[in-house]
Design an enzyme around this catalytic site. Structure first.
Site, PDB file in Angstrom:
ATOM      1  N   LYS A  90       0.857  -1.188   0.000  1.00 20.97           N
ATOM      2  CA  LYS A  90       0.000   0.000   0.000  1.00 20.97           C
ATOM      3  C   LYS A  90       0.885   1.226   0.000  1.00 20.97           C
ATOM      4  O   LYS A  90       1.837   1.313   0.776  1.00 20.97           O
ATOM      5  CB  LYS A  90      -0.869  -0.027   1.282  1.00 20.97           C
ATOM      6  CG  LYS A  90      -1.803   1.157   1.418  1.00 20.97           C
ATOM      7  CD  LYS A  90      -3.182   0.817   0.947  1.00 20.97           C
ATOM      8  CE  LYS A  90      -4.015   2.036   0.604  1.00 20.97           C
ATOM      9  NZ  LYS A  90      -3.732   2.647  -0.707  1.00 20.97           N
ATOM     10  N   LYS A 126       5.398   2.116  -3.097  1.00 23.69           N
ATOM     11  CA  LYS A 126       5.273   3.454  -3.671  1.00 23.69           C
ATOM     12  C   LYS A 126       5.464   3.317  -5.172  1.00 23.69           C
ATOM     13  O   LYS A 126       6.106   2.372  -5.629  1.00 23.69           O
ATOM     14  CB  LYS A 126       6.342   4.379  -3.091  1.00 23.69           C
ATOM     15  CG  LYS A 126       5.991   5.838  -3.176  1.00 23.69           C
ATOM     16  CD  LYS A 126       5.030   6.267  -2.085  1.00 23.69           C
ATOM     17  CE  LYS A 126       4.533   7.679  -2.314  1.00 23.69           C
ATOM     18  NZ  LYS A 126       3.754   8.177  -1.174  1.00 23.69           N
ATOM     19  N   GLY A 165      -3.050   8.197  -4.097  1.00 26.46           N
ATOM     20  CA  GLY A 165      -2.457   9.422  -4.634  1.00 26.46           C
ATOM     21  C   GLY A 165      -1.212   9.842  -3.867  1.00 26.46           C
ATOM     22  O   GLY A 165      -0.893   9.313  -2.816  1.00 26.46           O
ATOM     23  N   ASP A 166      -0.505  10.791  -4.422  1.00 21.26           N
ATOM     24  CA  ASP A 166       0.628  11.467  -3.763  1.00 21.26           C
ATOM     25  C   ASP A 166       0.813  12.754  -4.574  1.00 21.26           C
ATOM     26  O   ASP A 166      -0.143  13.211  -5.231  1.00 21.26           O
ATOM     27  CB  ASP A 166       1.882  10.569  -3.787  1.00 21.26           C
ATOM     28  CG  ASP A 166       3.025  11.138  -2.934  1.00 21.26           C
ATOM     29  OD1 ASP A 166       2.933  11.070  -1.702  1.00 21.26           O
ATOM     30  OD2 ASP A 166       4.011  11.661  -3.494  1.00 21.26           O
ATOM     31  N   THR A 210      -4.707  13.329   5.618  1.00 22.79           N
ATOM     32  CA  THR A 210      -3.287  13.529   5.946  1.00 22.79           C
ATOM     33  C   THR A 210      -3.105  14.840   6.701  1.00 22.79           C
ATOM     34  O   THR A 210      -2.436  14.889   7.736  1.00 22.79           O
ATOM     35  CB  THR A 210      -2.425  13.504   4.665  1.00 22.79           C
ATOM     36  OG1 THR A 210      -2.769  12.347   3.909  1.00 22.79           O
ATOM     37  CG2 THR A 210      -0.953  13.468   5.001  1.00 22.79           C
ATOM     38  N   ASN A 241      -2.629  18.998  -1.432  1.00 24.34           N
ATOM     39  CA  ASN A 241      -3.614  18.281  -0.616  1.00 24.34           C
ATOM     40  C   ASN A 241      -3.259  18.304   0.876  1.00 24.34           C
ATOM     41  O   ASN A 241      -4.106  18.616   1.713  1.00 24.34           O
ATOM     42  CB  ASN A 241      -3.711  16.841  -1.139  1.00 24.34           C
ATOM     43  CG  ASN A 241      -4.633  16.006  -0.290  1.00 24.34           C
ATOM     44  OD1 ASN A 241      -4.182  15.225   0.546  1.00 24.34           O
ATOM     45  ND2 ASN A 241      -5.933  16.181  -0.436  1.00 24.34           N
ATOM     46  N   SER A 377      -6.920   5.590   4.012  1.00 20.75           N
ATOM     47  CA  SER A 377      -6.941   4.747   2.815  1.00 20.75           C
ATOM     48  C   SER A 377      -7.250   3.300   3.201  1.00 20.75           C
ATOM     49  O   SER A 377      -8.022   2.615   2.526  1.00 20.75           O
ATOM     50  CB  SER A 377      -5.583   4.788   2.099  1.00 20.75           C
ATOM     51  OG  SER A 377      -5.543   5.857   1.192  1.00 20.75           O
TER      52      SER A 377
HETATM   53  P1  NDP Z   1       0.263  17.820  -3.979  1.00 22.91           P
HETATM   54  O1  NDP Z   1       0.716  17.505  -5.335  1.00 22.91           O
HETATM   55  O2  NDP Z   1      -1.181  17.958  -3.708  1.00 22.91           O
HETATM   56  O3  NDP Z   1       0.981  19.133  -3.439  1.00 22.91           O
HETATM   57  C1  NDP Z   1       2.361  19.248  -3.371  1.00 22.91           C
HETATM   58  C2  NDP Z   1       2.726  20.666  -2.987  1.00 22.91           C
HETATM   59  O4  NDP Z   1       4.124  20.769  -2.790  1.00 22.91           O
HETATM   60  C3  NDP Z   1       2.371  21.677  -4.067  1.00 22.91           C
HETATM   61  O5  NDP Z   1       2.105  22.900  -3.454  1.00 22.91           O
HETATM   62  C4  NDP Z   1       3.658  21.719  -4.886  1.00 22.91           C
HETATM   63  O6  NDP Z   1       3.812  22.930  -5.604  1.00 22.91           O
HETATM   64  C5  NDP Z   1       4.693  21.605  -3.814  1.00 22.91           C
HETATM   65  N1  NDP Z   1       5.888  20.945  -4.355  1.00 22.91           N
HETATM   66  C6  NDP Z   1       5.950  19.722  -4.940  1.00 22.91           C
HETATM   67  N2  NDP Z   1       7.186  19.456  -5.346  1.00 22.91           N
HETATM   68  C7  NDP Z   1       7.919  20.517  -5.016  1.00 22.91           C
HETATM   69  C8  NDP Z   1       9.275  20.829  -5.146  1.00 22.91           C
HETATM   70  N3  NDP Z   1      10.145  19.991  -5.730  1.00 22.91           N
HETATM   71  N4  NDP Z   1       9.690  22.022  -4.660  1.00 22.91           N
HETATM   72  C9  NDP Z   1       8.822  22.878  -4.051  1.00 22.91           C
HETATM   73  N5  NDP Z   1       7.520  22.634  -3.904  1.00 22.91           N
HETATM   74  C10 NDP Z   1       7.075  21.467  -4.363  1.00 22.91           C
HETATM   75  O7  NDP Z   1       0.902  16.675  -3.028  1.00 22.91           O
HETATM   76  P2  NDP Z   1       0.500  16.264  -1.568  1.00 22.91           P
HETATM   77  O8  NDP Z   1       0.026  17.448  -0.797  1.00 22.91           O
HETATM   78  O9  NDP Z   1      -0.349  15.069  -1.661  1.00 22.91           O
HETATM   79  O10 NDP Z   1       1.893  15.774  -0.989  1.00 22.91           O
HETATM   80  C11 NDP Z   1       2.792  16.652  -0.285  1.00 22.91           C
HETATM   81  C12 NDP Z   1       3.764  15.815   0.534  1.00 22.91           C
HETATM   82  O11 NDP Z   1       3.025  15.022   1.481  1.00 22.91           O
HETATM   83  C13 NDP Z   1       4.617  14.825  -0.249  1.00 22.91           C
HETATM   84  O12 NDP Z   1       5.860  14.689   0.398  1.00 22.91           O
HETATM   85  C14 NDP Z   1       3.843  13.520  -0.105  1.00 22.91           C
HETATM   86  O13 NDP Z   1       4.660  12.397  -0.272  1.00 22.91           O
HETATM   87  C15 NDP Z   1       3.369  13.654   1.336  1.00 22.91           C
HETATM   88  N6  NDP Z   1       2.231  12.833   1.710  1.00 22.91           N
HETATM   89  C16 NDP Z   1       1.037  12.923   1.035  1.00 22.91           C
HETATM   90  C17 NDP Z   1      -0.037  12.170   1.438  1.00 22.91           C
HETATM   91  C18 NDP Z   1      -1.383  12.320   0.823  1.00 22.91           C
HETATM   92  O14 NDP Z   1      -2.335  11.733   1.361  1.00 22.91           O
HETATM   93  N7  NDP Z   1      -1.556  13.079  -0.232  1.00 22.91           N
HETATM   94  C19 NDP Z   1       0.091  11.179   2.531  1.00 22.91           C
HETATM   95  C20 NDP Z   1       1.344  11.225   3.218  1.00 22.91           C
HETATM   96  C21 NDP Z   1       2.376  12.006   2.786  1.00 22.91           C
HETATM   97  P3  NDP Z   1       3.312  23.000  -7.144  1.00 22.91           P
HETATM   98  O15 NDP Z   1       1.823  22.994  -7.083  1.00 22.91           O
HETATM   99  O16 NDP Z   1       3.901  24.246  -7.668  1.00 22.91           O
HETATM  100  O17 NDP Z   1       3.883  21.766  -7.793  1.00 22.91           O
END
Ligand code: NDP
Length: 445
Positions: A90, A126, A165-166, A210, A241, A377
């Site tokens: 997962k 992943k 998703g991620d 999250t 997210n 999830s």
């Molecule tokens: P989203 O794609 O919804 O959002 C990611 C955010 O981070 C956006 O604002 C994006 O900016 C910014 N971002 C992404 N890459 C970069 C980068 N290289 N440099 C600067 N800013 C960046 O993703 P999530 O919110 O889902 O995920 C965010 C983090 O949380 C990740 O590390 C993910 O692995 C982790 N996570 C997510 C979960 C989930 O349920 N979604 C669960 C557990 C962990 P822009 O829009 O400009 O790309």
């Protein structure tokens, strides 16, 4: 040489081209040192470190698709099935141009311990692709998702591997992926993907899980140290997210969130981030944060990085890996920040983590603090198996219980090894012990 050092050295040599993976392994091995060194010969004989750091299976595949101009584009798809000892694999799918094997191995490795911490029966995985959904039309995103699933579907099902998703994979992408899976298998198998839309088997509360879970964890942490979120200044990075729902819950709990960011710039909003406006800009318009600043005259927009230079009490990094580096850690401590809880996966470098811990900052790592997403999830999988939908109150109640339990377990594990207050060690040890026990029971696997 101790087994931890010897195995760590071998891994650093063997995977020299995978820096993120090595970073994640180094952190975990350092935390597990007291556990492993207490019974070193047994673990060495069992090649335990080699086994937990080698994925059970890695699938790499070609993803060809046709863009709106009629040209064929080719991306690389991956699924890293890291450890399935305690349940079906997962973990999320990430679509971002930076995606490579190192990043997905680090994420899959972390996911093993995170999923174990939730107390739910899920193994760690992943996947994703170097595809960039930004700037693509809906049709292009659909074409990509259909091609991606045309290979992935052979390797997943509700008992084998359940992606979600991620970064770059939200409700739209999950919808296209699910549609293609259903078409290829000719079955409605709700439990094969999570984060689905509510009309076709998604769980209420998954989108928020999250971010909300991060705040439930922060709340537990603060209460345990005689503090409270109410009235605190909070900096959040990211505007996706995790960040959006962290901001929503932090505000609901009486905190004042004064920043957010995306990959081009960041916002300082002294009146507190307007989360409804942020949702409109990011979720509805898929626009840049400059649009937020245009509609909010007292907010400042800055290009580049800078969230962690803003004075605050609490910092919640919620964007991506290695976004909080040593200079950020120094700025945070100098400006009075007393707690950092990671919403993103590995947003804080090892050096910055140690600096924060050595300067008395309460620090909860992502594998514990952001486990709420995967936990809900897993609850979505349960609802799909029962063919029932739980109310949002029921899901949220379970999420709160899970986050409290994680806090209790990581605190207790740290204490047991005389590392009280070291939640990094506590999370790694507590997550590891369950996986290890399951692996041992199943023989040499
Ligand atoms: P989203 O794609 O919804 O959002 C990611 C955010 O981070 C956006 O604002 C994006 O900016 C910014 N971002 C992404 N890459 C970069 C980068 N290289 N440099 C600067 N800013 C960046 O993703 P999530 O919110 O889902 O995920 C965010 C983090 O949380 C990740 O590390 C993910 O692995 C982790 N996570 C997510 C979960 C989930 O349920 N979604 C669960 C557990 C962990 P822009 O829009 O400009 O790309």
């Amino acid at each position: 040489m101790s087994y931890v050092d010897e195995a760590g050295k071998k891994i650093r040599e063997k995977y020299a081209s995978e820096p993120e993976f090595i970073q994640a392994v180094d952190e975990v091995l350092e935390s597990l040192r007291p556990v492993i060194e207490a019974d070193e010969e047994k673990y060495r004989k069992e090649a335990l470190i080699e086994r937990i750091t080698t994925p059970e299976r890695v699938i790499i595949f070609r993803v060809p698709w046709v863009d709106d101009k009629g040209n064929v584009q080719v991306n690389t798809g991956y699924r890293v099935q890291f450890n399935g000892a305690i349940g079906p694999f997962k973990g999320g799918l990430r679509f971002h141009p930076s995606v490579n094997l190192s990043i997905l191995k680090f994420l899959g490795f972390e996911q093993v311990f995170k999923n174990s911490l939730t107390g739910l029966p899920i193994g760690g995985a992943k996947g994703g692709s170097d595809f960039d959904p930004k700037g693509k039309s809906d049709r292009e995103v659909m074409a990509f998702c259909q091609s991606f699933m045309s290979e992935l579907y052979r390797h997943i099902n509700h008992d084998r591997d359940v992606p979600a998703g991620d970064i770059g994979v939200g409700a739209r992408e999950i919808g296209y992926l699910f549609g293609q899976y259903r078409k290829l298998t000719a079955q409605f198998e709700g439990g094969v993907l999570t984060g689905k839309g509510l009309t076709y088997g998604g769980s209420l509360g998954r989108k928020q899980a999250t971010g909300y879970g991060l705040l439930y964890m922060t709340d537990e942490l603060l209460k345990d140290h005689g503090k409270d979120i109410a009235g605190k200044r909070i900096v959040v990075s990211g505007a996706g997210n995790v960040a959006i729902y962290a901001i929503e819950k932090a505000t609901e709990l009486g905190g004042k969130v004064i920043t957010c960011s995306d990959s081009t710039g960041w916002i300082y909003d002294p009146e507190g981030i307007d989360v409804e406006l942020l949702k409109e800009v990011k979720e509805v318009h898929r626009a840049r944060l400059t649009e937020y600043a245009q509609k909010r005259p007292n907010a400042e927009y800055h290009e580049g990085k800078g969230v962690f230079t803003v004075p605050c009490d609490i910092a919640l990094p919620c964007a991506t890996q290695n976004e909080l580096l040593i200079d950020d850690a120094k700025a945070l401590t100098e400006n009075g920040c007393f707690a950092v809880c990671e919403g993103a996966n590995m947003p804080t470098s090892l050096e910055a983590t140690e600096y924060l811990q050595n300067h008395g900052v309460l620090f909860v790592p992502g594998k514990a603090a952001n486990a709420g997403g995967v936990a809900v999830s897993a609850l979505e999988m349960s609802q799909n198996s029962e063919r029932l939908s739980w109310s949002v109150e029921e899901v949220d109640g379970k999420l709160q219980g899970i986050m409290k339990n994680i806090y209790k377990n990581i605190s207790a594990a740290a204490k047991k090894y005389n590392l009280e207050g070291n939640y990094v060690a506590g999370a790694n040890i507590a997550g590891f012990l369950k996986v290890y026990e399951a692996m041992s029971a199943q023989g040499v696997i």
